[in-house]
Structure formats: C-alpha cells, structure tokens
Design an enzyme around this catalytic site. Structure first.
Site, mmCIF file in Angstrom:
data_model
loop_
_atom_site.group_PDB
_atom_site.id
_atom_site.type_symbol
_atom_site.label_atom_id
_atom_site.label_comp_id
_atom_site.label_asym_id
_atom_site.label_seq_id
_atom_site.Cartn_x
_atom_site.Cartn_y
_atom_site.Cartn_z
ATOM 1 N N CYS A 145 0.638 -1.275 -0.133
ATOM 2 C CA CYS A 145 -0.151 -0.031 0.048
ATOM 3 C C CYS A 145 0.971 1.253 -0.075
ATOM 4 C CB CYS A 145 -0.990 0.076 1.197
ATOM 5 S SG CYS A 145 0.041 0.002 2.800
ATOM 6 N N HIS A 181 2.363 2.578 2.654
ATOM 7 C CA HIS A 181 2.380 3.364 3.785
ATOM 8 C C HIS A 181 3.710 3.029 4.427
ATOM 9 C CE1 HIS A 181 -1.915 3.333 3.424
ATOM 10 N NE2 HIS A 181 -1.841 4.564 3.188
ATOM 11 N N CYS A 205 9.364 3.939 9.904
ATOM 12 C CA CYS A 205 10.674 3.182 10.016
ATOM 13 C C CYS A 205 10.416 1.934 10.707
ATOM 14 C CB CYS A 205 11.400 4.269 10.968
ATOM 15 S SG CYS A 205 10.953 4.108 12.786
ATOM 16 N N CYS A 234 -6.282 1.917 6.713
ATOM 17 C CA CYS A 234 -5.601 0.928 5.537
ATOM 18 C C CYS A 234 -5.921 -0.457 5.985
ATOM 19 C CB CYS A 234 -4.196 1.369 5.350
ATOM 20 S SG CYS A 234 -3.686 0.245 4.078
ATOM 21 N N CYS A 261 -5.215 -35.663 27.029
ATOM 22 C CA CYS A 261 -4.500 -35.446 28.599
ATOM 23 C C CYS A 261 -5.321 -36.099 29.366
ATOM 24 C CB CYS A 261 -4.540 -33.894 28.709
ATOM 25 S SG CYS A 261 -5.946 -33.000 28.745
ATOM 26 N N CYS A 305 -19.403 -42.859 50.408
ATOM 27 C CA CYS A 305 -20.703 -43.740 50.509
ATOM 28 C C CYS A 305 -21.664 -43.207 51.215
ATOM 29 C CB CYS A 305 -20.194 -44.853 51.196
ATOM 30 S SG CYS A 305 -21.410 -46.082 51.372
ATOM 31 N N CYS A 342 -31.780 -40.091 51.241
ATOM 32 C CA CYS A 342 -33.415 -39.904 51.680
ATOM 33 C C CYS A 342 -33.513 -39.986 52.888
ATOM 34 C CB CYS A 342 -33.994 -40.768 50.725
ATOM 35 S SG CYS A 342 -33.775 -42.676 51.153
HETATM 36 ZN ZN LIG Z 1 -1.035 0.853 4.374
HETATM 37 ZN ZN LIG Z 2 -31.883 -43.330 50.117
HETATM 38 ZN ZN LIG Z 3 -6.360 -31.880 26.801
HETATM 39 ZN ZN LIG Z 4 9.349 5.420 13.213
#
Ligand SMILES: [Zn+2]
Ligand SMILES: [Zn+2]
Ligand SMILES: [Zn+2]
Ligand SMILES: [Zn+2]
Ligand SMILES: [Zn+2]
Ligand SMILES: [Zn+2]
Lengths: 516, 167
Positions: A155, A157, A160, A188, A256, A314, A330
C-alpha cells in the site's frame, strides 16, 4: 435388559449412529485427512472401534504438530488449485476463516478483488525488503535521521523499521493478533503478510506468532475445539453441529485424559443435553441460598439424633452410637434400599395435594427441585470424598507394598476402581439434572431403574474404600468385579438415554435446543 | 523521568503552533504526558456553546497504544458514561483473546492506529458530540432514552450543557 446382551447389541447401534457423519461443507479435516492420508491423524480414532454405543461420538485428538501439518497440507492443496504461492494462500485461507470452498469459489470468480481484500495486491510474490528513503520522516515516531531503515507494505504506507517492529510486537504480544494484522495506517486494511512478518518480527516473538497462527486455524473451524484443560495444547475434531445438540451429548476425551463436552466445552455432562446443563447451572446459581443448607456435611441420625459427619463418598450410613443403618440421601432405612420398592432416586409427586393451594404448590415445586438438587450436589460432593479416601488409601497401600509383598501393578485395581467411581458419580450427578427437566412417560421408569441400579453399584463400590487398608488386598477380586459392574451399569444407562434422545422420545419441560 | 519521545515533543509543538479550531490541549508543566483539554460543543448540536473539559494522558507505550482520555465536565451523551469515559473506536486497541477457551473469542475490535494523533482523536471526539450514536452506547440509560424520545433526550443534553459546561 440383561447387561450381557447389552454388550452384544452395541454392534447394531452403529448403523443408526448419527453424530459426525453429516457431509461437511466447510472443508473440515474429516474428509480430507481420513481418506487421503490416514497416517497424518492422531490415534484415538473411535471409528476403528467396533460396537459404538449410542452415546459415543466420533472424534479425533490433534497434537500441536498435527494441527500444524493439517494446516500445511491444506495450504499446499489450495495453493496448487489457485496457483498462488503458499504464503499468499495461507493469508487467503486465514482471511476467509479457513473456508476452503468459499475461497476457491470466490477466487475463481474475481481473483483480483479477493487478493485485494485479503491484503495481497498485485505482485505479492516479490520478496519484501527494508529501504532507506531520502528525506524521510516516520509518521509514528517523527524520526527524520538520514539513512533510517524503513518498511512499507504494497500500500506504500512507509514507517521506520523500529516503529514497524514495535507495532507488530504490540499486536502479537499484547493483543494476541497474528493472522489479520493490518497496516499501521489508520483506515488502511492491507494485511501484513507472512513474508513481511518474517522479515520484521523479532526472533523471540516468532514462536508466539506461530502459536497464534495455529490457534486461528482451530478457532475458525466449527469442527475443531481446544481442550479446555489448563495448559493443554491439544485440539479435538468432532463433526457434531450446534443444531444437533438437543439430540446428542458429544462427550470427547483428550489425550491429556480430560473428558469434556464438545458442544459446550464443560466437563462431561452425559446424559444431560447442553442446554439442560446450562439451564440447570443457572437455576442452581439463582437458588443457591435456598439450597445451601442441604449440601452441608453433617446430618442427624434419624433414630437417635446424634450428629453424623460424612467422611467418605458412600451414602450407606451406620450410626456409630445406635448402629442404625440409613441412606444419607433420603434418610430412609438402608435395608429398604435395593428392594423392589427402593425409591431413593425418584421424587414422589404427591397427587393428593390440593391443586388450588398456591403455597403448597410452590412448596412442592421447591421440594421437587431440592430433591434433585440434593442428589446432584451429593454425588458431586461424594466424588470428592471418594477421591480423598482413595488418596489416603493409596498412600497407605504404598506403605503396605513392602510388608504385604504386593507389587505396584497389583495395587492398580484401586486406581481403576477410583476412576470408575469418579466417572460414574459424574454421570449420576447429571442424571438428576436430567430427571429434573424430564416429563414423566412410560420410559421414565426404565430411566429411573437404570439410575437406581447404577447408584447401588456405585455405593457398593464406594463402601469398599472405607474398609481398613489391611483388608483391601484380600478384597481385590471382589473390588474388580464391583468396578466392572459399575462401568457396565453406566454404559447401559447412557446408551438408553442417548438412544431415546436421538429419536426424540424424551419429553422435557423446557426447550432443549441449544440457544434456549 | 525518561526523556520525552520525539513523537510527543513534535505533536505537542504542532498542537501549540497550529491549534485546531474549537479545541485546545495544554500539557502540564510537571508532566508532559498529561494534557488539559477543552472542546467547544459543535454548533447546531445540543452541546452548542458549551465548553467541555477533558483530561488526556499518553501512556508509556503511546503511540502503540491509544491515549487515555475522559470528560471531566458532566455531559449527557449516549456514548459517554457517568465517569466521563468515551466509547469511540479509535480510542481502543483490538483485543483478541485467543487463549480464552470460550467460544466468544473476540471482543469488539478497536480502530486505534499508531499513525493517529492527539489532534485526530480530539477531532473525533468533537464529531461525536455533533453526532451521538445511541446504537453503540456506553451509557445505556441515556441511549435508551435517546432512542425512545429523542427530543426529550436532546432537551436534557441542552440543559446539562447550560448547567455544567459554562464557558
Ligand atoms: Zn497501508
Ligand atoms: Zn436413599
Ligand atoms: Zn487436553
Ligand atoms: Zn518510526
Ligand atoms: Zn455440553
Ligand atoms: Zn443413631
């Protein structure tokens, strides 16, 4: 159904298997790498396993190297079709989010505009170089030192080289952008191509840059997801689409060992479909205060009222004081569990209740929720306690190895048993969220029976961990039997629920399509 | 304190030498990265004849990252919140979150470019006063009102300008 037939019948379920076989239209890895190059993929190919169950889905695990090689292969292929160099092809593919078909089609129609929008003007094949320009002032740092090295994309542009480097470092390091970095000029949209990046990116950032590029490949593909385990770098490929999530729960397992749902990336939540999980977690969060009291770790013995603390997973409790045996969940007599009228897992709707009494109704609805939440939370908690107990046991066993003469291999049955407990409790936990949303019909009873059977199997195995360590060696065979029975019951439950989910036999009292 | 980068020195010089009409930006003597900013409300906007104070700070990595800027004068505007923070594309860097595991992997893209300057940013803010955008709100309650009853919202903006942004 007999558990032995179940293993045989698995073979027939393969025909009606439904996840992942759909023709992919997005240039998925599936059709490219399975057929053309079966060696490229990672192992763990469940396709190869005969007798796939209704709750299993096809998936593949990809290592970072696999992902890289798949990318390279796709780039090469498309590069040959388009007649573009691979750097440019890579940019084009990333630009179109790895949708190969769309890219080829668009390119065939109007190559110039495709190249232009991807940031590749004419003559993009030319190797980039930095340049010294007479009388140049950098618009970013305002440096106008003579002989300043500068760089510009096609383009024009120009900035530095120092500013360019800093700019790219900022993008790569702090903003995590790599594939679509634009020219530094405001407005741009020219993309900084791979060759320019190679020229300008500092060596210490190159690996991070490569990682980011690799990640866009996975991020952009619907059939690829990162394993959510911390620090895991593997990705999973699975063909299940979002719109299918009301009918299938795609659980995958990473290299994993982490097992997670491909649909929502939460930990394995079979048999509950993703949207139920989402709604359930939301509900639990909203109702957490009301529900808090029940997940407490102490209860009173229903007979003598002495305080009982639960220290293992348990649920078969024996009061130290009066020897009364009861069920933690329960609070009913343990002796009644395992008989035909065992109903610890089922919530009894009180039909005689006066329907006009709003207060009673709302109390019943809370009770109903608490019934399921209690059991859900309990399995979660029990899984933790099981694990603690196993860890303690394992330490003791290791100590015993020298005295008992048992080898490391011989004590592995404990590890296997502990793993099975964890997995089964995870499943049980989610069966309660599933049941909470399930509408009663003639199949719910089968489901509840399966749930009950698995629960009993789990409690029986869990109980063995409470035995004195010295006795464990003698219980090896028994424990192995109980472990395999647990796994068998889990397979039966999951297969049945998945089968019915697939065929739409379950009716829920909420919407289960994802996005609900 | 580290020497001021040439970019900031030059930009400041230019802001002083060729000021933008209706805008002033003066650096603090003890901190040349910190500016007192005044913006005049654009004519034919609800902010007309108001003078708005802002603070602007140039972070260490400026111009690779955008300046930090906020209104000090109270203002009724759908893209400016109670704390004076401004919702403007050019004030944001793009933040991708590629290491986040959730499917939402991209936050809203910003449009900051290191080639932009204090001058261009302040002009954008002035333009935002002239063209409030309730569809991209920062102050949701204000945006809501702006959409439901634009006349009433504009009236409030005028009143606030009279009350808080006296010249
Ligand atoms: Zn550009
Ligand atoms: Zn139970
Ligand atoms: Zn994994
Ligand atoms: Zn610069
Ligand atoms: Zn899920
Ligand atoms: Zn007791």
């Amino acid at each position: 159904m007999d558990s032995d037939d179940e293993f045989m019948s698995g073979l027939s379920s393969q025909d009606e298997y439904f996840g992942g076989v759909e023709e992919s239209d997005d240039g998925s890895l599936g059709d490219e790498f399975d057929e053309d190059n079966p060696d490229v993929g990672f192992s763990q190919d469940k396709d190869m396993k005969p007798g796939k169950k209704a709750y299993e889905v096809d998936f593949k695990v990809f290592s970072p190297e696999d992902i890289q090689s798949h990318q390279d292969k796709q780039i090469d292929e498309v590069s040959a079709i388009l007649g573009q160099p691979s750097e440019a092809t890579a940019i084009l593919l990333r630009h179109l989010r790895w949708n190969k078909e769309r890219l080829i089609e668009a390119y065939m129609e109007r190559p110039d505009s495709v190249l232009e929008t991807a940031g590749l003007g004419p003559e993009s094949a030319q190797a980039p170089t930095t340049k010294v320009v007479k009388g140049f002032t950098c618009e970013i740092c305002y440096d106008d030192t003579p002989r300043l090295e500068t760089y510009a994309l096609k383009c024009g542009h120009r900035y530095c080289v120092d500013c360019y480097r800093q700019y790219l470092a900022q993008k790569i390091k702090d903003e995590g952008e790599a594939a679509r970095v634009q020219c530094p000029t405001n407005g741009c949209h020219r993309i900084v191509d791979a060759k320019s990046l190679d020229l300008l990116v500092a060596t210490e950032l190159k690996s991070r840059y490569q990682v980011l590029l690799t990640r866009t490949y996975v991020d952009d593909k619907e059939n690829l997801k990162w394993c959510p385990a911390p620090n895991c770098e593997y990705a999973i490929e699975c063909g299940v689409k979002k719109k299918e999530l009301g009918r299938i729960v795609p659980t995958v397992a990473c290299a994993c060992k982490h097992r997670f749902c491909f649909g929502c990336t939460l930990s394995d939540h079979q048999p509950a479909p993703c949207s139920l999980v989402k709604q359930w977690l939301k509900k639990c969060e909203d109702d957490s205060e009301t529900a808090n009291w029940i997940s407490a770790n102490t209860k009173e013995c229903p007979k003598c009222s002495s305080t009982i603390e639960k220290n293992g997973g348990c649920n078969h409790m024996t009061c130290r004081k009066c020897k009364h045996e009861f069920c933690w969940m329960c609070m009913g007599l343990w002796s009644e569990h395992g008989t035909s009228w065992y109903n610890c897992n089922r919530f009894e709707e009180r039909s005689g209740l006066d329907g006009r009494d709003a207060q009673a109704k709302s109390r019943q609805s809370l009770e109903r929720y608490l019934h399921y939440y209690n059991r859900y939370a309990n399995h979660e908690q029990s899984a933790k306690l099981d694990k603690d107990l196993y860890n303690k046991t394992e330490r003791k066993m290791t100590g015993l190895q020298s005295t008992s003469g048992m080898s490391w291999i011989e004590v592995q049955f404990l590890d296997t048993a502990s793993q099975a407990l964890q997995t089964c409790r995870q499943t049980l936990k989610w069966t309660y969220a599933f049941a909470y949303y399930l509408q009663r019909n003639n199949m719910t009873e089968i489901f509840e029976d399966n749930q009950k059977d698995l629960e009993m199997a789990v409690e029986n195995l869990s109980e063995m961990f409470e035995k004195p360590t010295a006795e464990l060696a003698a219980l090896k065979v028994d424990m192995m039997d109980k472990t395999s029975y647990c796994n068998k019951r889990r397979v039966i439950l999951l297969d049945d629920t998945a089968q019915n989910l697939k065929t739409g036999e379950w009716k829920f009292n909420v919407d289960v399509t994802m996005g609900a | 304190m580290a020497a001021l980068p040439k970019r900031i020195v030059k930009e400041t010089e230019r802001l002083m030498a060729e000021p933008v009409p209706g805008i002033s930006a003066v650096p603090h003597e003890d901190n040349l990265r910190y500016f007192d900013v005044m913006i005049h409300g654009p004519s034919q906007s609800p902010y007309e004849s108001g003078v708005f104070k802002l603070e602007l700070f140039l972070p260490d990595d400026y111009p690779m990252t955008p300046p930090k800027i906020r209104f000090l004068t109270k203002i009724y505007h759908p893209n400016i919140d109670k704390l004076g923070r401004i919702c403007l594309d050019v004030l944001k860097s793009t933040f991708h979150t590629p290491f986040l595991q959730t499917p939402t992997r991209l936050t809203r893209a910003g449009n900051w470019s290191p080639a932009l300057q204090i001058r261009t940013i302040l002009l954008s803010i002035q333009a935002l006063l002239g063209a409030p955008n309730p569809d991209d709100p920062l102050a949701n309650d204000v945006a809501q009102r702006w959409k439901e009853d634009e006349q009433a919202a504009i009236q409030t903006a005028r009143e606030w300008t009279r009350q808080y942004a006296k010249a």
